[in-house]
Write an enzyme that holds these catalytic residues in place. Sequence first.
Site, PDB file in Angstrom:
ATOM      1  N   ASP A  81     -25.407 -17.696  18.009  1.00 15.75           N
ATOM      2  CA  ASP A  81     -26.428 -17.794  18.826  1.00 15.75           C
ATOM      3  C   ASP A  81     -26.006 -18.425  20.482  1.00 15.75           C
ATOM      4  O   ASP A  81     -24.824 -18.705  20.529  1.00 15.75           O
ATOM      5  CB  ASP A  81     -27.188 -19.167  18.175  1.00 15.75           C
ATOM      6  CG  ASP A  81     -26.506 -20.500  18.249  1.00 15.75           C
ATOM      7  OD1 ASP A  81     -25.402 -20.503  17.888  1.00 15.75           O
ATOM      8  OD2 ASP A  81     -27.205 -21.397  18.379  1.00 15.75           O
ATOM      9  N   GLU A 175     -25.614 -22.770  15.990  1.00 14.13           N
ATOM     10  CA  GLU A 175     -24.779 -23.964  16.351  1.00 14.13           C
ATOM     11  C   GLU A 175     -25.166 -24.625  17.756  1.00 14.13           C
ATOM     12  O   GLU A 175     -25.227 -25.938  17.715  1.00 14.13           O
ATOM     13  CB  GLU A 175     -23.362 -23.219  16.800  1.00 14.13           C
ATOM     14  CG  GLU A 175     -22.239 -24.502  16.977  1.00 14.13           C
ATOM     15  CD  GLU A 175     -22.119 -24.814  18.462  1.00 14.13           C
ATOM     16  OE1 GLU A 175     -21.135 -25.578  18.817  1.00 14.13           O
ATOM     17  OE2 GLU A 175     -22.772 -24.416  19.411  1.00 14.13           O
TER      18      GLU A 175
END
Length: 413
Positions: A81, A175
Amino acid sequence: MTDLIDRFLHYVTFDTQSNPSLSSCPSSEGQMLFAQALKQELVELGLSQVKLDQNGYLTAKLPSNQTDAAIPTIGFIAHMDTAPDASGKNVRPQIVEDYKGGDIALGKGDEVLSPIQYPDLHRLIGHDIITTDGTTLLGADNKAGIAEIISAIAHLIDNPDIPHGDIAIGFTPDEEIGRGADLFQVEQFGAQWAYTIDGGPVGELEYENFNAASAEIEFTGISVHPGTAKDKLVNAMTLAAKFHAQMPENETPETTQGYEGFYHLADANMSIAKAKLHYILRDFDTQGLQARKAYLEDKVASFAQAYPKAKVTITVTDSYSNMKQMVEPHPHIIEIAGEAMQNCGITPDIKPIRGGTDGARLSYMGLPCPNVFTGGYNFHGIHEFITVQGMQQAVNVIVEIAKQTAIRYRNDN
């Protein structure tokens, strides 16, 4: 190097921005689309045990090319991400070859990358620099790490003379919103230790990070028509502004460095009747973080007494802890990474992470996991950039870590 850069430039076309307002995992559809593309690539490379679960966690293994069972399985981890801080959609990177110095124009607008604002550029004369077009982040955090890990694995496959044990790789979702390790299956991953490839400039080697918490302070006021508000209206926005104005000015991210902790107003939602301030609290010392939480709680209590017509509440939530105490008992993990860097002509820059990584959480889940550089700068914003040379050096270090682990633990050593 061409394959490495081609991979990276392809990866940043995926919009994988995570969404903290959603509870799903992954929190955005783009992360799963990216994971599916990566899965296909890993299968085509010939890796074994390639698995993508329903939550977007992708794992695989490169089997050992040694017959020695004593070589431990190690892992390399990166996240898919990008941060919610800036858009990651329609990323248009540019490569500035053989940087000569001075400002770098970003795209067609007036936005520039300036060495006056970012002095690191002075050290990168002659490098090939990949930037954004000034409208999005780049996504080097952490698609550079993914490209570097896969390129290193491809290099090991193409060069079977380089010894290595079993290597596990893992790519995680979410994350950037603090959930990357939530559903990570450490036991199934099967590594004795791992490295997140999620750091910044070349040489970074990190096994300390902040202890982290968040605090949401809510102010409930009284909304009355302004024409008849005398001695009745209590403006929650005014209270929130007064509260923040009383926070320590020299304990913010922009005024601290090194081992100094901070309070950071990360978000605010305002209306007359209700206002919310969202702070993140950071400190490398556990007691220091507890003191910061206590400071805010005491401040809220005092503020509530000073404004009895309003309601002021605080909710504190712990986020993650300093991985240092979980990694230090295993000094060989740092030694191998440091030796690998030195063998690649890089001086290790061992420093604390002024942030967090999946590795911090994973270290407390039984997988000691320090952090290694990617070669990138200015993550989470439109001035993010990375150097081609730095990315290649990261690949070299990953390969060397695998090699040195095998050499160190072979029975014939």
